[in-house]
Design an enzyme around this catalytic site. Structure first.
Site, PDB file in Angstrom:
ATOM      1  N   ASP A 124       1.539  -0.151  -4.957  1.00 31.95           N
ATOM      2  CA  ASP A 124       0.464   0.089  -5.796  1.00 31.95           C
ATOM      3  C   ASP A 124       0.190   1.454  -6.456  1.00 31.95           C
ATOM      4  O   ASP A 124      -0.394   1.314  -7.537  1.00 31.95           O
ATOM      5  CB  ASP A 124      -0.779  -0.532  -4.882  1.00 31.95           C
ATOM      6  CG  ASP A 124      -1.030   0.350  -3.888  1.00 31.95           C
ATOM      7  OD1 ASP A 124      -0.324   1.171  -3.405  1.00 31.95           O
ATOM      8  OD2 ASP A 124      -2.203   0.263  -3.158  1.00 31.95           O
ATOM      9  N   HIS A 125       0.809   2.359  -5.535  1.00 30.74           N
ATOM     10  CA  HIS A 125       0.599   3.890  -6.248  1.00 30.74           C
ATOM     11  C   HIS A 125       1.260   4.748  -5.089  1.00 30.74           C
ATOM     12  O   HIS A 125       1.624   4.265  -4.285  1.00 30.74           O
ATOM     13  CB  HIS A 125      -0.886   4.121  -6.509  1.00 30.74           C
ATOM     14  CG  HIS A 125      -1.703   3.843  -5.235  1.00 30.74           C
ATOM     15  ND1 HIS A 125      -2.014   4.497  -3.883  1.00 30.74           N
ATOM     16  CD2 HIS A 125      -2.618   2.989  -4.991  1.00 30.74           C
ATOM     17  CE1 HIS A 125      -2.537   4.201  -3.158  1.00 30.74           C
ATOM     18  NE2 HIS A 125      -3.318   3.101  -3.604  1.00 30.74           N
ATOM     19  N   THR A 131      -5.809   1.456  -5.693  1.00 29.08           N
ATOM     20  CA  THR A 131      -5.291   0.115  -5.511  1.00 29.08           C
ATOM     21  C   THR A 131      -6.022  -0.852  -6.556  1.00 29.08           C
ATOM     22  O   THR A 131      -5.436  -1.695  -7.086  1.00 29.08           O
ATOM     23  CB  THR A 131      -5.525  -0.586  -4.085  1.00 29.08           C
ATOM     24  OG1 THR A 131      -5.163   0.484  -3.089  1.00 29.08           O
ATOM     25  CG2 THR A 131      -5.074  -1.891  -4.032  1.00 29.08           C
ATOM     26  N   GLU A 152       0.761  -1.027   0.049  1.00 32.07           N
ATOM     27  CA  GLU A 152      -0.151   0.155  -0.032  1.00 32.07           C
ATOM     28  C   GLU A 152       0.938   1.328  -0.008  1.00 32.07           C
ATOM     29  O   GLU A 152       1.782   1.371   0.874  1.00 32.07           O
ATOM     30  CB  GLU A 152      -0.793   0.158   1.149  1.00 32.07           C
ATOM     31  CG  GLU A 152      -1.907   1.144   1.411  1.00 32.07           C
ATOM     32  CD  GLU A 152      -2.853   1.612   0.097  1.00 32.07           C
ATOM     33  OE1 GLU A 152      -3.483   0.688  -0.312  1.00 32.07           O
ATOM     34  OE2 GLU A 152      -2.860   2.722  -0.203  1.00 32.07           O
TER      35      GLU A 152
HETATM   36  C1  GP9 Z   1      -8.722  -1.056   0.299  1.00 37.15           C
HETATM   37  C2  GP9 Z   1      -7.397  -0.746   0.069  1.00 37.15           C
HETATM   38  C3  GP9 Z   1      -7.062   0.665  -0.016  1.00 37.15           C
HETATM   39  O1  GP9 Z   1      -9.246  -2.140   0.190  1.00 37.15           O
HETATM   40  O2  GP9 Z   1      -6.886  -1.656  -0.741  1.00 37.15           O
HETATM   41  O3  GP9 Z   1      -7.526   1.144  -1.230  1.00 37.15           O
HETATM   42  P1  GP9 Z   1      -6.799   2.574  -1.987  1.00 37.15           P
HETATM   43  O4  GP9 Z   1      -7.449   3.822  -1.356  1.00 37.15           O
HETATM   44  O5  GP9 Z   1      -5.315   2.501  -1.654  1.00 37.15           O
HETATM   45  O6  GP9 Z   1      -7.340   2.332  -3.394  1.00 37.15           O
HETATM   46 MN    MN Z   2      -3.731   1.446  -2.285  1.00 38.89          MN
END
Ligand code: GP9
Ligand code: MN
Length: 615
Positions: A469-470, A295, A253
């Site tokens: 992820d970002h 995500t 994350e």
């Molecule tokens: C939620 C988690 C976060 O399940 O994957 O999502 P995001 O806000 O980073 O897209």
């Molecule tokens: Mn995320």
């Protein structure tokens, strides 16, 4: 004279409300959305662009008489203010404006509510000031009550339309191609105003729905031709190296590359990852390619090697499509495929999209023991998440392909004191300050996960794909970021480079590891995994290419149209030379920009046309 006075009485409340609303929007543009202008014309545009919609919306009051008319004036002001306010909240989090698809993602709203309180500011009350004044004027009976005259509504509507057309013409002069580059939302808001932008966005969204109806099987040919043209042969040394092994994918994350091999107050921020990198292939020029779907966008890219949407989340808008996803391909190869993520299954519409991707299993929050002690911020703490996942992992048939999505390092980066393994930073941005302890914590949780995998004997029989992820730190924290990076300022070029996320391929027992500097992105993950597994990708509809391919082109395109090659970088309308970051002529970027635009266009075509149903 008496006539003018009478007309004035008719319009004065309306004009006052329009004036207030335009002023308010302009102030918000400047201080809430921090919109910058380059010249006086742009500044004037910014000032007047709320006018047409304000005249029209508040002008609706002319359809009524008496007290109702005055109340409608206030209601329409309130309505527009609500639009501004929701955009403001969204902007504080994502540095972006709302889109229609995002609005319909209501199932996420509940989960976001924790973050929302973080985003509210006391000064937001200012947004209600004009509305309160207007209401007081009505209550104090200072506004005369008028009877309805149909003509007046026609007048104001024509006025709104004319203002809009003049606005649009100036905007087109200032920004040619304004309406064809709809992925640049700030540009749209800056030029035609936030309310008009929402109307336009609605139109674009409905158009994309129509595309599916008109698509047919011949459309896929163009895509396949493009694929074959851009296909890159795999590295024979690595082709098939993972055959029969488990694939463990770790989606980390909000992890950005700028923390890797870095210290804060003398302490390593990611000590475990730094060690792991030495024993892995590490890609240090690897970019995330996500947009509003965050995500879920990264998941979409990794599963399909297709680009996500330029607005909204494809997980919501196109979960009904046919896909030829990585899990589906691996199922056919005898793999058991799963996702482990301790959140509600409907968040990001995952339950629907995972079904479309044909994952065998989604271990959502119901498979985890989540309680007050082991949760923080968005939910289950990473350490507990990994620990509890071990049991689930052990029970799976082998070989498996399992993706883990961490959660603790999520905005607003909350962490209990006892879990702080590194101090907070001391800049003006609370967000950036708190980012370091949660990143450090995630790194620690990962270390634990690897130890447990070794204990359980799973480690040796698996290979690992690990990526961020970002971004986690948005553009709103440039000043704090410049402090951390010890730079005078964060330029557009720096901001683009900050979109790099870590990417590791870790193969236990493998010896030829190195740091690779290929310009690459998440789009390249699927073909890389497939080649490691010895699967052919030549005829697959995908846009990435194997990270290990010796023929690789140094190129990646981000979802906003920015492109990066080994020589140049194009972002926000400017071309930079990579070597020294100098602004150079557009010609140096032209070819890459065109290639990027083609990729995005073709990928969109696949999604909007649901073309894989013909494949
Ligand atoms: C939620 C988690 C976060 O399940 O994957 O999502 P995001 O806000 O980073 O897209
Ligand atoms: Mn995320």
């Amino acid at each position: 004279m008496a006539k003018i006075k009478a007309a004035y009485d008719h319009y004065k409340f309306f004009l006052l409300a329009v004036f207030f609303l335009c002023m308010k929007t302009y102030i918000l543009y400047k201080f809430g959305f921090k919109i910058k202008t380059d010249n006086i014309l742009q500044e004037i545009l910014l000032m007047v662009n709320p006018l047409s919609s304000a005249v029209f919306l508040i002008g609706l009051s002319f359809l009524f008489s008496g007290l109702t008319r005055n109340i409608i004036v206030v209601v329409m002001s309130l309505f527009t203010t609500a639009i501004l306010f929701f955009n403001l909240l969204y902007f504080r989090f994502f540095s972006d404006f709302l889109t229609w698809p995002v609005l319909f993602q209501t199932s996420n709203a509940k989960d976001l509510s924790g973050s929302v309180t973080e985003l509210l500011k006391f000064t937001d009350l200012f947004l209600l000031m004009d509305i309160i004044i207007l209401a007081i004027l009505i209550v104090m009976k200072m506004i005369p009550q008028q009877t309805q005259v149909k003509r007046q509504f026609v007048y104001v509507s024509l006025a709104a339309l004319s203002i809009f057309l003049v606005n649009l013409t100036i905007a087109q002069v200032e920004r040619p191609q304004l309406l064809t580059r709809s992925f640049d939302r700030e540009m749209l808001v800056k030029n035609i105003g936030i309310v008009n932008y929402h109307v336009y966005d609605g139109y674009i969204q409905s158009q994309s729905k129509a595309q599916r109806v008109f698509a047919d099987s011949s459309d896929i040919t163009e895509i396949l031709d493009h694929r074959i043209e851009n296909y890159k042969e795999p590295d024979p040394e690595l082709f098939g190296i993972a055959e029969g092994k488990n694939i463990i994918v770790l989606s980390l994350e909000s992890l950005q590359s700028f923390v890797i091999n870095e210290t804060l107050f003398g302490e390593e921020i990611t000590p475990f990852l730094n060690e792991l990198i030495k024993d892995s292939y590490y890609f240090d020029q690897f970019y995330h390619q996500t947009e509003q779907g965050k995500t879920s966008d990264s998941e979409f890219i990794v599963a399909n090697s297709l680009y996500p949407r330029d607005s909204g989340a494809v997980f919501f808008t196109h979960a009904g499509n046919e896909y030829h996803s990585l899990p589906e391909i691996l199922n056919e190869e005898g793999y058991y495929t799963s996702v482990m993520h301790a959140n509600n299954k409907s968040f990001w519409n995952r339950d629907m999209m995972y079904t479309a991707f044909e994952y065998d299993q989604f271990f959502d929050i119901n498979y985890y023991d989540v309680n007050e002690e082991n949760s923080i911020g968005w939910g289950l703490k990473d350490l507990d998440f990994f620990e509890q996942s071990i049991q689930l992992l052990k029970e799976q048939p082998k070989p498996f392909y399992s993706k883990f999505i961490t959660l603790t390092n999520h905005f607003p980066f909350e962490l209990e004191e006892e879990d702080h393994l590194i101090s907070e930073f001391d800049s003006n941005s609370r967000t950036l300050n708190r980012y370091f302890p949660t990143v450090r914590y995630m790194d620690y949780a990962l270390e634990h996960f690897f130890e447990r995998l070794k204990e359980e004997g799973i480690y040796e029989e698996s290979i690992f794909i690990i990526y961020g992820d970002h971004y986690g730190i948005s553009e709103n924290h440039k000043r704090a970021m410049s402090l951390f990076l010890e730079k005078d300022e964060i330029t557009d070029l720096d901001q683009l480079q900050l979109q790099r996320v870590p990417m590791l391929v870790h193969i236990p027992g493998h010896k030829q590891n190195e740091i690779k500097h290929n310009v690459s992105g998440q789009i390249d993950i699927k073909p890389t995994i497939m080649h490691l597994l010895g699967l052919n990708t030549k005829n697959d509809v995908q846009f990435g290419s194997d990270l290990f391919s010796p023929e690789r082109e140094e190129f990646t395109v981000l979802r906003d149209g920015s492109v990066i090659t080994d020589k140049a970088v194009y972002t926000k309308g400017t071309c930079y030379r990579k070597m020294d970051g100098l602004e150079v002529s557009q010609l140096n970027c032209q070819e890459a920009v065109e290639k990027g635009a083609t990729e995005l266009r073709l990928s969109d075509k696949v999604i909007y046309g649901d073309l894989l149903r013909f494949y």
